[in-house]
Design a protein around this motif. Sequence first.
Motif, PDB file in Angstrom:
ATOM      1  N   ILE A 110       0.853  -1.193   0.000  1.00 48.35           N
ATOM      2  CA  ILE A 110       0.000   0.000   0.000  1.00 48.35           C
ATOM      3  C   ILE A 110       0.889   1.243   0.000  1.00 48.35           C
ATOM      4  CG2 ILE A 110      -1.631   1.366   1.391  1.00 48.35           C
ATOM      5  CD1 ILE A 110      -2.929  -1.288   2.262  1.00 48.35           C
ATOM      6  N   GLN A 111       1.934   1.212   0.829  1.00 46.61           N
ATOM      7  CA  GLN A 111       2.862   2.339   0.890  1.00 46.61           C
ATOM      8  C   GLN A 111       3.541   2.556  -0.467  1.00 46.61           C
ATOM      9  OE1 GLN A 111       3.067   4.485   3.497  1.00 46.61           O
ATOM     10  NE2 GLN A 111       4.262   5.647   1.997  1.00 46.61           N
ATOM     11  N   GLN A 112       3.938   1.451  -1.107  1.00 44.47           N
ATOM     12  CA  GLN A 112       4.565   1.576  -2.433  1.00 44.47           C
ATOM     13  C   GLN A 112       3.600   2.187  -3.434  1.00 44.47           C
ATOM     14  OE1 GLN A 112       5.674  -2.436  -3.379  1.00 44.47           O
ATOM     15  NE2 GLN A 112       7.523  -2.389  -2.118  1.00 44.47           N
ATOM     16  N   ASP A 113       2.340   1.769  -3.355  1.00 40.26           N
ATOM     17  CA  ASP A 113       1.348   2.295  -4.289  1.00 40.26           C
ATOM     18  C   ASP A 113       1.075   3.778  -4.033  1.00 40.26           C
ATOM     19  OD1 ASP A 113       1.256  -0.112  -5.509  1.00 40.26           O
ATOM     20  OD2 ASP A 113      -0.738  -0.691  -4.821  1.00 40.26           O
ATOM     21  N   LEU A 114       1.078   4.154  -2.739  1.00 45.52           N
ATOM     22  CA  LEU A 114       0.922   5.580  -2.409  1.00 45.52           C
ATOM     23  C   LEU A 114       2.039   6.392  -3.065  1.00 45.52           C
ATOM     24  CD1 LEU A 114      -0.022   5.736   1.382  1.00 45.52           C
ATOM     25  CD2 LEU A 114      -1.232   6.869  -0.486  1.00 45.52           C
ATOM     26  N   ASN A 115       3.254   5.861  -2.952  1.00 41.80           N
ATOM     27  CA  ASN A 115       4.381   6.574  -3.568  1.00 41.80           C
ATOM     28  C   ASN A 115       4.212   6.694  -5.076  1.00 41.80           C
ATOM     29  OD1 ASN A 115       5.516   6.815  -1.066  1.00 41.80           O
ATOM     30  ND2 ASN A 115       6.830   5.006  -1.278  1.00 41.80           N
ATOM     31  N   LYS A 116       3.722   5.616  -5.690  1.00 44.42           N
ATOM     32  CA  LYS A 116       3.500   5.646  -7.145  1.00 44.42           C
ATOM     33  C   LYS A 116       2.458   6.689  -7.523  1.00 44.42           C
ATOM     34  CE  LYS A 116       4.241   0.859  -8.291  1.00 44.42           C
ATOM     35  NZ  LYS A 116       3.438  -0.333  -8.475  1.00 44.42           N
ATOM     36  N   ILE A 117       1.379   6.770  -6.717  1.00 46.05           N
ATOM     37  CA  ILE A 117       0.319   7.747  -6.988  1.00 46.05           C
ATOM     38  C   ILE A 117       0.899   9.166  -6.882  1.00 46.05           C
ATOM     39  CG2 ILE A 117      -1.915   8.684  -6.180  1.00 46.05           C
ATOM     40  CD1 ILE A 117      -2.508   5.922  -7.004  1.00 46.05           C
ATOM     41  N   PHE A 118       1.743   9.379  -5.868  1.00 46.33           N
ATOM     42  CA  PHE A 118       2.324  10.712  -5.705  1.00 46.33           C
ATOM     43  C   PHE A 118       3.290  11.040  -6.850  1.00 46.33           C
ATOM     44  CE2 PHE A 118       1.327  10.484  -0.940  1.00 46.33           C
ATOM     45  CZ  PHE A 118       0.190  11.281  -1.092  1.00 46.33           C
ATOM     46  N   ARG A 120       2.827   9.919  -9.942  1.00 47.19           N
ATOM     47  CA  ARG A 120       1.961  10.165 -11.094  1.00 47.19           C
ATOM     48  C   ARG A 120       1.228  11.503 -10.967  1.00 47.19           C
ATOM     49  NH1 ARG A 120      -1.144   5.160 -12.378  1.00 47.19           N
ATOM     50  NH2 ARG A 120       0.231   4.797 -14.136  1.00 47.19           N
ATOM     51  N   PHE A 121       0.885  11.869  -9.739  1.00 43.31           N
ATOM     52  CA  PHE A 121       0.159  13.116  -9.489  1.00 43.31           C
ATOM     53  C   PHE A 121       0.964  13.993  -8.523  1.00 43.31           C
ATOM     54  CE2 PHE A 121      -3.157   9.789 -10.035  1.00 43.31           C
ATOM     55  CZ  PHE A 121      -3.875  10.296 -11.107  1.00 43.31           C
ATOM     56  N   PRO A 122       2.002  14.654  -9.032  1.00 41.13           N
ATOM     57  CA  PRO A 122       2.848  15.457  -8.132  1.00 41.13           C
ATOM     58  C   PRO A 122       2.055  16.516  -7.363  1.00 41.13           C
ATOM     59  CG  PRO A 122       3.689  15.485 -10.407  1.00 41.13           C
ATOM     60  CD  PRO A 122       2.441  14.688 -10.431  1.00 41.13           C
ATOM     61  N   GLU A 126       2.316  17.354  -3.206  1.00 39.12           N
ATOM     62  CA  GLU A 126       2.542  18.649  -2.543  1.00 39.12           C
ATOM     63  C   GLU A 126       1.442  18.970  -1.545  1.00 39.12           C
ATOM     64  OE1 GLU A 126       2.346  21.411  -5.751  1.00 39.12           O
ATOM     65  OE2 GLU A 126       4.021  20.439  -6.816  1.00 39.12           O
ATOM     66  N   ARG A 127       0.267  18.394  -1.786  1.00 40.59           N
ATOM     67  CA  ARG A 127      -0.900  18.745  -0.968  1.00 40.59           C
ATOM     68  C   ARG A 127      -1.363  17.591  -0.082  1.00 40.59           C
ATOM     69  NH1 ARG A 127      -0.869  21.330  -5.700  1.00 40.59           N
ATOM     70  NH2 ARG A 127      -1.574  23.501  -5.767  1.00 40.59           N
ATOM     71  N   ARG A 128      -0.469  16.714   0.277  1.00 42.52           N
ATOM     72  CA  ARG A 128      -0.930  15.480   0.937  1.00 42.52           C
ATOM     73  C   ARG A 128      -1.666  15.722   2.255  1.00 42.52           C
ATOM     74  NH1 ARG A 128       4.055  11.769   0.992  1.00 42.52           N
ATOM     75  NH2 ARG A 128       4.746  13.053  -0.730  1.00 42.52           N
ATOM     76  N   SER A 129      -1.357  16.823   2.949  1.00 41.88           N
ATOM     77  CA  SER A 129      -2.074  17.068   4.222  1.00 41.88           C
ATOM     78  C   SER A 129      -3.246  18.025   4.069  1.00 41.88           C
ATOM     79  CB  SER A 129      -1.150  17.626   5.299  1.00 41.88           C
ATOM     80  OG  SER A 129       0.169  17.370   5.023  1.00 41.88           O
TER      81      SER A 129
END
Length: 234
Positions: A110-118, A120-122, A126-129
């Motif tokens: 899941i963590q790896q996929d989160l990184n991939k999403i970030f 793909r969608f920079p 930047e706005r993760r919080s």
Amino acid sequence: MLTVDNINVYYGAIHALKGISVEVTEGEIVTLIGANGAGKSTILRTISGLLKPKSGKIVFEGKEIGGMAAQNIVSLGISQVPEGRRVFANMSVMENLELGAYIRSDKKEIQQDLNKIFERFPRLAERRSQLAGTLSGGEQQMLAMGRALMSRPRLLLLDEPSMGLAPLLVKEIFSIVQEINSTGTTVLLVEQNAHMALSIAHKAYVLETGRITLSGSAKELAASEDVRKAYLGG
Ligand code: ATP
């Protein structure tokens, strides 16, 4: 991969889908185009289990899924990005993405996929919080797509991703859809922007008041006189 076979769907007394059949082959982008109220969203909602067909079959990878509970359909590998994005406004970008993975327990992946999403969608990175409700329309669309991808779907259902977005953003969203497809996710795309949809799709269906009136390769349909007149502005 997905066969929708002669389904009939009702909202109470309203006969919204009248014998709809759609075929999606693995690896493709298939698009459903048509005017307001033709039944495009209803097809997606029926595939994802939010509506039950009164008759007909929906078969995904050999399994009948028509009328199955929505969460079981997600587990089988189908995820929907609803019309109007429907992000959780009072939750952060990160929390919305984590919710997309609610059917999974593989924490590391899941963590790896989160990184991939970030990656793909920079803009989401930047706005993760940031609270999702304060994102722009385009950013919310990206978040809704990212959230759907967190369930690792093999088939992604996209309902009007271009709605309400400026032309430049529409281009960006469509190029992301192409990229998602090219990395192995099959896409069923509902769009009012027929021009853009036909430009990225392999196959297309035209819907009018609950029936399919035309289908073929996206190239064929883009060249068809009827489609040009009705949906591509002549
Ligand atoms: P749009 O692009 O405007 O979303 P659409 O092609 O996706 O159009 P649907 O939303 O699938 O169309 O609607 C198909 C038909 O079903 C329409 O006549 C609509 O009014 C009707 N309909 C949709 N949702 C409901 C509902 N919850 N209750 C009753 N009728 C509904």
